[in-house]
Scaffold this active site. Structure first.
Site, mmCIF file in Angstrom:
data_model
loop_
_atom_site.group_PDB
_atom_site.id
_atom_site.type_symbol
_atom_site.label_atom_id
_atom_site.label_comp_id
_atom_site.label_asym_id
_atom_site.label_seq_id
_atom_site.Cartn_x
_atom_site.Cartn_y
_atom_site.Cartn_z
ATOM 1 N N CYS A 83 0.730 -1.451 -0.021
ATOM 2 C CA CYS A 83 -0.015 -0.178 0.106
ATOM 3 C C CYS A 83 0.839 1.256 -0.199
ATOM 4 C CB CYS A 83 -0.862 -0.174 1.026
ATOM 5 S SG CYS A 83 -0.033 -0.355 2.969
ATOM 6 N N HIS A 127 -2.212 6.825 3.109
ATOM 7 C CA HIS A 127 -0.855 6.007 3.934
ATOM 8 C C HIS A 127 0.293 6.459 3.756
ATOM 9 C CE1 HIS A 127 -0.683 2.462 6.441
ATOM 10 N NE2 HIS A 127 -0.740 1.622 5.708
#
Length: 499
Positions: free
Chosen positions: A76, A126
């Site tokens: 991610c 993120h």
């Protein structure tokens, strides 16, 4: 019935948008639909044996589906770094599960500077706190692992008995990174996927029509926790589900049904496999159903404003789901690295419809492609490729191959360098020097490694030479320009990026 109604709304809106005329020179509204951990083969449009995804298929029918799309660094943080910056890992230095503050122009930042209203709803990108808001003027955050974000606060308010999303996960006995699966236990409208769609529709309704909109609908599904609504979970529990891919090259002796400590290696089989697939596939079909009104209302907003629209669907990476004894991501194999990549646009943009392209693309191509379609100059920091030519011309080429990689995370042996032209895929493991070669055209599940097959030695040599040249400028010392060098340290952030 709900599913069919959603599809009808989406198809009706496509027809309605065709009748509208865009204001000449108007910048297009842009919707980025970004699920998390979504395999590229999990669409009925590409022939998945059990999944039915009519709304995503409708977007593919309205544009181009790039079948050979890959995650630049398939986990991610680094994957989203590439998407946000348009930079390849050699430039950014982000080659594994790590980050540094983003200081270059971002995808939403450049669009905001060009006059766009920019908003993100759902799972965050993120990135490290030093990256600020990444250019998103509005953020409505909802995840499944972050306590006290916008979603968690609303869940606690409207369903105080739930105790918040972390308590829901604990009570179900599911996990944010592993394979246990159970149906969602609260009302469907409280599911994270439904909440993200509701909030994204609110952004569409509330953003002034005179401004072009860049909206990112960032979903946590189908990433674990695997907890789709019961009607989707039960459907797949009763279905005939496909077997996992298991290459002849896989050493199955170390694999255990309970998995290893990292959660990356497992012999996923029997009831455990069925439940994991039911959870994963169920989340995908639920997401497909939910996006129908979001897409319809987004297009309608553009039509009313006399503005073109663009919708791009992609993911940060895929999910191995038991293939070759792996779960999760960070691997070079198709389940982990191959991702959906659909671009559809209103008729005024002159894009092909219903095309499936074999042109290899990856995540750093998102930014230059959307900038080109929006008429926004690309910053010098971008080194991805625009795929606009391929959206209009079936003979157009973007690049001869893509390169993707991941530094070790679960074990030292795990790091890889990989290249593919959409036909062959070459993999090199920097720790051990192991090579693999797959013919994706003939062996889409990568069950037959050609690296040791004498008849493929010339093909293997060609790909090795390409990798030698590709890695020669790297600071790790993987290549001296003549040969590949195994055993060099492979940190998740390079000492310095190279141009």
């Amino acid at each position: 019935m709900k599913h069919l109604l959603g599809t009808a709304v989406l198809i009706a809106c496509i027809g309605s948008a065709r009748m509208g005329g865009a204001t000449p020179g108007a910048r297009p509204d842009i919707l980025l639909i970004m699920p998390d951990q979504f395999r590229g083969d999990c669409l009925s449009a590409v022939g998945h044996p059990v999944l039915h995804t009519p709304n995503l298929d409708a977007l593919a029918a309205a544009g181009t589906l790039f079948r050979r799309a890959y995650s630049t660094v398939p986990s991610c943080i680094p994957a989203r770094f590439a998407l946000l910056t348009g930079q390849q890992p050699q430039t950014s230095g982000i080659v594994g599960y790590a980050s540094r503050p983003i200081t270059v122009t971002t995808l939403p930042g450049g669009l905001a500077a060009a006059g766009y209203a920019t908003a993100m709803v759902g799972r965050n990108m993120h990135q490290s706190p030093g990256s600020g808001n990444l250019g998103y003027q509005q953020q409505i955050l909802g995840s499944t692992y972050v306590p006290d974000d916008d979603y968690d606060r609303e869940l606690r308010r409207v369903a105080p008995e739930s105790g918040g999303i972390r308590k829901v996960i604990e009570s179900l006995g599911v996990d944010t990174n592993r394979w246990p699966a159970k149906p969602w236990a609260l009302p469907e409208e409280l599911h994270p996927t439904a909440w993200i769609v509701k909030k994204a529709r609110g952004v569409i309704a509330e953003t002034p029509g005179e401004k072009p909109l860049f909206l990112t609908a960032s979903f946590y599904a189908p990433h674990p926790p695997l907890f789709p609504p019961a009607r989707f979970f039960d459907k797949f529990m009763q279905a005939s589900l496909p077997p996992v891919a298991m290459g002849s090259w896989v050493d199955q002796k170390p694999l255990r049904p309970e998995g290893d400590k990292s959660g990356a290696r497992i012999l996923l089989q029997g009831e455990t496999l069925r439940r994991a697939q039911a959870g994963y596939f169920g989340l995908i079909e639920h997401l497909d159903e939910q996006i129908a009104p979001l897409v319809a209302e987004f297009k309608l907003r553009s039509e009313r404003a006399g503005r073109p629209w663009i919708i791009l669907v992609t993911s940060d990476h895929g999910e191995m789901l038991g293939d070759h004894g792996y779960f999760r991501k960070c691997e070079p194999y198709e389940g982990s690295a191959n991702i959906p990549f659909i671009i559809a646009g209103s008729p005024q943009l002159g894009l092909r419809r219903g095309a499936q392209s074999q042109v290899p693309v990856d995540l750093e191509d998102v930014m230059p492609t959307l900038y080109d379609l929006a008429g926004v100059p690309r910053p010098a920091s971008v080194d991805g490729y625009s795929v606009v030519a391929a959206l209009r011309d079936p003979a157009a080429k973007v690049r001869p191959w893509v390169h993707f990689e991941h530094a070790p995370i679960y074990s030292e042996e795990q790091g890889f360098q990989a290249m593919t032209d959409g036909h062959f895929k070459y993999i090199w493991r920097p720790k051990t020097g192991r090579e693999q070669l797959f013919d994706l055209a003939k062996d889409p599940h990568e069950e037959h490694d050609l690296a040791a097959v004498a008849a493929s030695s010339a093909e293997l040599k060609r790909w090795r030479e390409r990798m030698v040249k590709r890695l020669a400028p790297r600071p790790e010392g993987f290549s001296d320009g003549v040969k590949l060098i195994a055993g060099r340290p492979y940190p998740r952030i390079q000492r310095k990026g190279t141009p």
